[in-house]
Design a protein around this motif. Sequence first.
Motif: not given
Lengths: 148, 121, 338
Positions: A38-41, A48-51, A58-60, A63-76
Amino acid sequence: MDDKELHEKYNAYVQAKIPKTKNFPSLFYSYLVGGLICMLGQGISDTLLAIFPSMTKDAASAWMLIGLIFLASFLTGLGVYDRIGVFAGAGSIVPITGFSNSIASPAIEYKKEGIIFGLCVKMFSVAGPVIVNGLAVSIIVGIIYMFL
Amino acid sequence: MWLMYLNVFLVGGLICMIGQILLIKTNITSSRILVLFVVIGAILEALGLYEPIVNFAGAGALVPITGFGRSLAKGAVDAIKTQGFLGVFTGGLTATAGGIAAAVIFAYLFALIFNSRTKKY
Amino acid sequence: MIAKKCGKQSVKFSTPVKIISTYSIVGQKEGNGNFKDYFDYILKDDKFGEDTFEHAERKLIEHAIIHGIERAHLNIQDIDLMLAGDLLNQITSSSFTARKLNATFVGLYGACSTMAESLAVGACMVDGGFFKNVVCATGSHFSSAERQYRFPLELGNQRPPTSQWTVTGAGCAILSADGPNDCNKIYSATFGKVVDYGVTDVNNMGAAMAPAACSTLIAHFEDMHTKPEDYDLILTGDLGKLGSELLIDLMEHNGYKLGRNYSDCGQMMYNDNQKTFQGGSGAGCSASVLNSYVMRKLSEGSIKRVLFLATGALLSSTSAQQGDSIPGICHAVEIRRE
């Protein structure tokens, strides 16, 4: 003694025999890993908000959820996620990464039975119930909201 | 700012630990845990109890799968405001479309690239 | 005329059936376990050079049979009958191996009890004078079993503390009416009944199978008029740690005391650091331990009389999902060395 009574007696006896596991370490690890994910999220969405200052909150988050999903699929795919799961338990099941893992793992697993009938058909064998029930509840919530 | 991260950790970890307690006590499969948490998230959102948690803990409430349930319920309610009764059907999936599409497409992609491995322990 | 039947469920062979050769092959994890010095072949790669785990399981059984036959100084043409089974749907690993070897084949399904089942049936075939050389083989693969019965391998879930680890391995024994006199011989066999005590937890196979083991064990002692102390080793297949404790209790309840001569293949398979919880399971578990460690100990003469019982849980994923309880079965063979 009839069968049913015997079965109940045997099952009760088996339950008493089952070794008691030490719960504390697994609770601690699930808390730790779940909290860290959760902290990573939070870190991703704050970055993202800073950049992109024009981005909505909401958009951030999306994107955060999509990023975590990507990371988890990759690690899987790398075969790492199931090893995290061995000691983290629900700590890596309950976050959205666990949802991603439960879609990616059958997809990878059943690829050998073909792209269409293996990979695509089995993809939702674990996560399908989550989407089905989630959607059903959202429709019920919607209907109740309509008439309230 | 940094206090927020503490909240994220505390709430996110707590939700996961509740899942672990269920896992140990009832021996249910991970699939059922996910279903249960999505439904709980949607119901809490509908009762208006989940928004305060999101405001308090941010990603700590959004990242656990209960946040997915919250989006489903919130999406339906928001869509009804703009689309009327049609929103009941379109809202939930629209709000979660990003997550589901990402999960599906990344799973597809990595399944084509990687092969499954034997567990070591 | 039924001359060789002994009691209710057992048979006694008029000429003890010779086990002229055995072969065992296991995966890496098993190769790091307690019997690492006894196995004939340890895989370096869990896929055995194949593209899928199912193909790897097939190759395990094939490898065990081919090398078992070689070790007996026979050719594949000398084999009259192949008795084999495995855990996959429609026992494809065994039948596809039989296709490749062009063997006369009878497929058996006794889940994890297949090794004892094939030895018992094979010994009857040989002693009955129907066939001369009979191959008995079985195997299992952790990953193919996991795929079929449980979850995808990459899913990040935790195994419950009562679960067992399916052994990657295969074993093969060749029975013959011919051959040298100084070899391990099957003296008697007891066929089991299907016993169900209403256990529904698919992660607790030991509890589901222990009553079956108890039933067969008692039948054997009664039919043969023996006591547990008469055997140097009473070895169950894959009850695991919990299951064997349950069996000891059940036997004591029935008036038999299993002492230090009782062991379980699954319990002994892995060491404590390997985190398998209750130990090994699967058809390959009892097959690989019997055909390596036990046969070697018999040949060395450190044990003389072994009662080998392999237990099996006769469930399918469909029956488990429909809420049926798990029936168990157990077959026993008595192996001796003079």
